[in-house]
Enzyme design. Sequence first.
Site, PDB file in Angstrom:
ATOM      1  N   ASP A 103      70.582  -2.732   6.994  1.00 18.83           N
ATOM      2  CA  ASP A 103      71.300  -1.646   6.318  1.00 18.83           C
ATOM      3  C   ASP A 103      70.283  -0.629   5.824  1.00 18.83           C
ATOM      4  O   ASP A 103      69.118  -0.966   5.582  1.00 18.83           O
ATOM      5  CB  ASP A 103      72.133  -2.172   5.153  1.00 18.83           C
ATOM      6  N   THR A 104      70.733   0.604   5.688  1.00 14.04           N
ATOM      7  CA  THR A 104      69.859   1.682   5.224  1.00 14.04           C
ATOM      8  C   THR A 104      70.614   2.594   4.265  1.00 14.04           C
ATOM      9  O   THR A 104      71.789   2.919   4.491  1.00 14.04           O
ATOM     10  CB  THR A 104      69.343   2.526   6.404  1.00 14.04           C
TER      11      THR A 104
END
Length: 207
Positions: free
Chosen positions: A86-87
């Site tokens: 995830d970012t």
Amino acid sequence: MALAPESPSKIILGSSSIARRKILAEMGYEFTHMSADIDEKAIRTEKPEELVMALAKAKAEAIVSKLQASVDKEKDSKHSILIASDTVVVYEGAIREKPESKEEARRFIEGYSGKYAETVSSVFVTNLKTGFTKGDFDKVEIYFHEIPDHVIDKLIEEGLVLKVAGALIIEHPLIVPYVKDVNGTTDSVMGLPKALTDKLLKEAMKA
């Protein structure tokens, strides 16, 4: 140097992101991919590092559940390593995820003009055979020149910025001339830091 997987279907990338798929392929790994389909908004925390780790772990757990529920056990038994990630973008202390509208995307990009932003990207690996799990995160600092309005207009019209955290795509040809400096790697900004991913994959394969 990437450790070659034992079979084309050994690794599952738990993401539908084209950028992440491209990065993992560039690393020399063969893999399949699937989406976790979780409600990311249901997972909240104030610290970006904790948020990306919690989201990556939730994605991994959702995919493991999908695999366990699958009727095609023979096919699934070939898979042994799952990668989830995830970012988020951090701007002036606030966490930015995917923009919910063109207006929000425009506000995001206008905010970066002449200023600074940070990305935080997590990687969470699971050995599906042994149960081993491990995750970590990587940070990148990005500094921008002034971004002209006509460039922002084109980015919004094209639409790709609507699909990424913080409407931030530093590798896009339209934005490249306005990236002043990057303290970190572009692959991390794109959502899958190569060095961290490679390190965790090798640990998971040995576990």
